[in-house]
Design an enzyme around this catalytic site. Structure first.
Site, PDB file in Angstrom:
ATOM      1  N   THR A 212       3.881  -0.554   5.923  1.00 36.39           N
ATOM      2  CA  THR A 212       2.446  -0.806   5.999  1.00 36.39           C
ATOM      3  C   THR A 212       2.125  -1.536   7.302  1.00 36.39           C
ATOM      4  OG1 THR A 212       2.173  -0.927   3.612  1.00 36.39           O
ATOM      5  CG2 THR A 212       0.565  -2.121   4.932  1.00 36.39           C
ATOM      6  N   ARG A 240      -1.334   6.315  -7.996  1.00 33.90           N
ATOM      7  CA  ARG A 240      -1.043   4.886  -7.785  1.00 33.90           C
ATOM      8  C   ARG A 240      -1.700   4.358  -6.512  1.00 33.90           C
ATOM      9  NH1 ARG A 240       1.598   1.648  -3.540  1.00 33.90           N
ATOM     10  NH2 ARG A 240       2.388  -0.232  -4.553  1.00 33.90           N
ATOM     11  N   GLY A 242      -1.849   0.682  -4.216  1.00 34.61           N
ATOM     12  CA  GLY A 242      -1.248  -0.632  -4.033  1.00 34.61           C
ATOM     13  C   GLY A 242      -2.254  -1.684  -3.608  1.00 34.61           C
ATOM     14  N   ASP A 243      -1.763  -2.697  -2.932  1.00 40.68           N
ATOM     15  CA  ASP A 243      -2.617  -3.833  -2.570  1.00 40.68           C
ATOM     16  C   ASP A 243      -3.414  -3.624  -1.294  1.00 40.68           C
ATOM     17  OD1 ASP A 243       0.038  -4.067  -1.258  1.00 40.68           O
ATOM     18  OD2 ASP A 243      -0.872  -5.809  -0.316  1.00 40.68           O
ATOM     19  N   THR A 263       1.900  -7.116   3.425  1.00 36.70           N
ATOM     20  CA  THR A 263       2.780  -5.955   3.368  1.00 36.70           C
ATOM     21  C   THR A 263       3.915  -6.240   2.398  1.00 36.70           C
ATOM     22  OG1 THR A 263       4.309  -4.536   4.616  1.00 36.70           O
ATOM     23  CG2 THR A 263       4.061  -6.799   5.398  1.00 36.70           C
ATOM     24  N   GLY A 264       4.251  -5.264   1.563  1.00 35.42           N
ATOM     25  CA  GLY A 264       5.340  -5.488   0.613  1.00 35.42           C
ATOM     26  C   GLY A 264       5.114  -4.743  -0.689  1.00 35.42           C
ATOM     27  N   GLY A 266       3.331  -3.917  -3.493  1.00 36.94           N
ATOM     28  CA  GLY A 266       1.904  -4.086  -3.728  1.00 36.94           C
ATOM     29  C   GLY A 266       1.513  -4.610  -5.086  1.00 36.94           C
TER      30      GLY A 266
END
Length: 346
Positions: A212, A240, A242-243, A263-264, A266
């Site tokens: 990301t 799906r 994510g964050d 980043t990671g 989510g």
């Protein structure tokens, strides 16, 4: 005697402060200083170790990070806005197949590339985001358009793509996003006997959820902004999200405190509302950016079971790069023109 004791005490305090300042990267000023402008970027956090990157690949990442951040730096240097700096910097990263965003997005279970992005204005707290798009060349541009030209904060899938077309954004055939490396990553994960949710996190950095991209900036007008763009995670299913497109989780900016891009993994950044939590700790508890970021990433996120990191900048231009993984692609530039590029934990 009392005067002598006082002098000794004062000397010890000064000595301790000098020693502590040596731990601060040279291009990130002390908390007491105020920068005219600053910019910070990331290209994903994860299992990034020196042994995993060839010299050629390391050089490629370094070159692209520098190219991207210098675009934003020039905008800020010439009096441009933090929003423009963030958007144009992320465009460079989205156009590179090195990262999991735009051109380099990973594949879903169905063999598609789906993109999420968000951007936020620290002055007005206005924000824009998009999720699940497949044809918009630069998702961060769509997020900016949602913020500036719609009454909404987040648009998704076909509706977001229709809006992008109406706004005159560049639309491409989905094949534009297809890269051989990311397709092989999908095939490898599908072939794995551990084809479950957990298998998403067993692959290397570029093969699963990491890569990301994000940016945060402070401009000469004192305004903060942050943005994030991603292709999500390899083999994701059921639409799906994510964050990255979620304000407060993957992106947050507030002129009173800071601007953050995450980043990671989510799901955990959403549960912890990581980006906003850092800002809240500064606003309500009076923590510095460094203290807040360390608490959220190294303690709160880790205790939840999440991994990843953030880049952030506060209203004085102080910058932080906090992560609980082996590394994070990252870079900073300050108003003195000093450049820092990092990849590994050390």
């Amino acid at each position: 005697m009392k005067k002598f004791i006082y002098l000794i005490f004062a000397f010890l305090v000064v000595y301790a402060c000098k020693n502590e300042s040596k731990e601060v990267p040279e291009n990130i000023q002390n908390e007491s200083e105020k920068a005219e402008f600053s910019i910070i970027i990331h290209g994903g956090a994860g299992n990034i170790k020196r042994d995993y990157l060839s010299e050629e690949k390391e050089a490629a990442y370094s070159q692209k990070l520098e190219e991207a951040i210098r675009v934003g730096y020039e905008i800020l240097k010439n009096g441009g806005t933090s929003l423009d700096a963030v958007q144009n910097t992320i465009n460079i990263l989205e156009d590179s197949p090195l990262f999991n965003a735009g051109k380099g997005a990973v594949f879903t279970y169905e063999g598609l590339n789906e993109h999420d992005a968000s951007i936020m204005d620290g002055k007005t707290l206005n924000a824009g985001a998009s999720a699940g798009t497949k044809t918009v060349k630069n998702p961060i541009n769509l997020a900016r358009a949602v913020m500036d030209d719609s009454p909404h904060v987040m648009l998704s899938r076909e509706g977001a793509e229709t809006f992008a077309e109406e706004q005159g954004l560049e639309i491409v055939d989905p094949s534009y996003f297809s890269t051989e490396k990311k397709l092989k990553s999908l095939e490898r994960i599908k072939a794995s006997e551990k084809n479950k949710v957990a298998s998403f996190y067993d692959a290397d950095l570029q093969d699963s959820k990491f890569g990301t991209v994000g940016c945060a900036a402070l401009d000469k007008h004192g305004n903060l902004a942050a943005g994030t763009s991603t292709g999500g995670m390899t083999n994701k299913r059921w639409g799906r999200i994510g964050d990255s497109p979620i304000i407060g989780a993957g992106t947050y900016a507030n002129n009173n405190t800071c601007a953050v891009s995450s980043t990671g993994w989510g799901e955990f950044f959403i549960r912890g509302m990581v980006a906003h939590d850092i800002s809240a700790l500064m606003e309500y508890k009076g923590l510095t950016l460094k203290e807040a970021a360390n608490l959220v990433i190294q303690k709160k996120l880790s205790e939840l079971g999440g991994d990843g990191g953030i880049i952030a900048i506060d209203k004085n231009g102080n910058m932080v790069m906090e992560f609980n993984t082996q590394g994070m692609f990252r870079a900073t530039m300050n108003d003195k023109g000093e450049l820092y590029i990092g990849m590994f934990k050390d």
